[in-house]
Design a protein around this motif. Structure first.
Motif, short mmCIF file in Angstrom:
data_model
loop_
_atom_site.label_atom_id
_atom_site.label_comp_id
_atom_site.label_asym_id
_atom_site.label_seq_id
_atom_site.Cartn_x
_atom_site.Cartn_y
_atom_site.Cartn_z
N GLY A 57 0.82 -1.21 0.00
CA GLY A 57 0.00 0.00 0.00
C GLY A 57 0.85 1.26 0.00
O GLY A 57 0.58 2.22 -0.73
N ILE A 58 1.90 1.25 0.81
CA ILE A 58 2.79 2.41 0.87
C ILE A 58 3.47 2.65 -0.46
O ILE A 58 3.45 3.75 -1.02
N VAL A 59 4.10 1.59 -1.00
CA VAL A 59 4.90 1.74 -2.22
C VAL A 59 4.04 2.08 -3.43
O VAL A 59 4.33 3.03 -4.17
N SER A 60 2.97 1.31 -3.65
CA SER A 60 2.20 1.50 -4.88
C SER A 60 1.48 2.84 -4.90
O SER A 60 1.49 3.56 -5.92
N VAL A 61 0.85 3.20 -3.78
CA VAL A 61 0.12 4.46 -3.76
C VAL A 61 1.08 5.65 -3.72
O VAL A 61 0.82 6.69 -4.34
N ALA A 62 2.20 5.51 -3.02
CA ALA A 62 3.20 6.58 -3.01
C ALA A 62 3.72 6.82 -4.42
O ALA A 62 3.87 7.96 -4.87
N GLY A 63 4.01 5.73 -5.14
CA GLY A 63 4.48 5.88 -6.50
C GLY A 63 3.45 6.56 -7.39
O GLY A 63 3.79 7.44 -8.19
N LEU A 64 2.18 6.18 -7.23
CA LEU A 64 1.14 6.76 -8.08
C LEU A 64 0.94 8.25 -7.79
O LEU A 64 0.92 9.06 -8.71
N VAL A 65 0.78 8.60 -6.51
CA VAL A 65 0.51 10.01 -6.21
C VAL A 65 1.72 10.89 -6.50
O VAL A 65 1.58 12.06 -6.87
N MET A 66 2.92 10.33 -6.37
CA MET A 66 4.11 11.10 -6.73
C MET A 66 4.14 11.35 -8.23
O MET A 66 4.53 12.42 -8.69
#
Length: 242
Positions: free
Chosen positions: A35-44
């Protein structure tokens, strides 16, 4: 006999034993990490393309919903397959115990001898354990399966979904800050969180937590860097065309 002693102390009514607790805990740690990695990558990536917080929020919510459902479904299918395999082995062992009890008794005696018992002690122990609970003993010694603690796909799926959502909330909340330094805040918060989940996964697997935390941090940093770069390039190209 220590392994078998552990089995005898396992309460019959305990539907959520050690194996299941470790299973959903593992699913929870991995779900939070994803959740941290995938959503962080997307919103970034979206933040690299636009400063519109509404667009970032919509993309983030969609990513959280899709990711949580995907994680839950994937974990359920995976653990269900494992559970089916375990139950099939137990059923086959039950049939063998019914059809050829003497051969299974000799097999149990041999397994106990391989664990360091003398032939006489192994023969006595095998008879006593067979009288106690033959299926439970054979399943545990042959396959490592506790028949009272077969993996539960629902608990793993729920843990994965909840953990993914909670992990995803961190980059979602930080990237929406009004501060112009929100990118740096998001990166820092995500890397700290990934270090924590790396430590948690290593602790569960009795592995080197420093190495696991470093892998998590480097992987997350790489993902955020690449997606932010892609978003910036796309945003620049669209701005030029418009």
């Amino acid at each position: 006999m220590a392994e078998l002693a552990d089995l005898s102390h396992h309460e019959h009514g305990d539907t959520e034993g050690l194996g299941n607790r470790l299973n959903w805990l593992r699913a929870g740690v991995l779900g939070a990490n994803d959740g941290i990695v995938s959503v962080a990558g997307l919103v970034m990536g979206v933040a690299g393309a636009t400063d519109d917080r509404s667009a970032i929020l919509i993309a983030g919510i969609a990513a959280v919903a899709a990711g949580a459902l995907s994680m839950g479904a994937g974990e359920y299918v995976s653990v269900s397959t494992q559970r089916d395999a375990e139950l099939a082995l137990v059923t086959a062992e039950q049939h063998d115990l019914q059809r050829m009890p003497e051969e299974e008794l000799r097999h149990l005696t041999a397994m106990l001898e391989e664990r360091g018992m003398s032939p006489e002690t192994a023969a006595t122990a095998a008879r006593e354990l067979t009288e106690w609970n033959a299926l439970r003993v054979h399943s545990y010694l042959e396959f490592g399966i506790d028949v009272d603690d077969v993996t539960n796909p629902w608990s793993a799926a729920a843990a994965s979904m909840v953990a993914f959502t909670l992990g995803a909330l961190l980059p979602m909340l930080t990237i929406l800050l009004p501060s112009p330094e929100r990118i740096y805040v998001t990166v820092l918060a995500v890397l700290v969180a990934l270090a924590v989940t790396g430590w948690g996964s290593a602790t569960l697997g009795f592995a080197n937590w420093r190495r696991a935390a470093l892998r998590n941090v480097l992987g997350g940093a790489f993902a955020m860097g690449v997606t932010y770069l892609i978003g910036s390039l796309i945003g620049t190209q669209l701005g030029t065309q418009l």
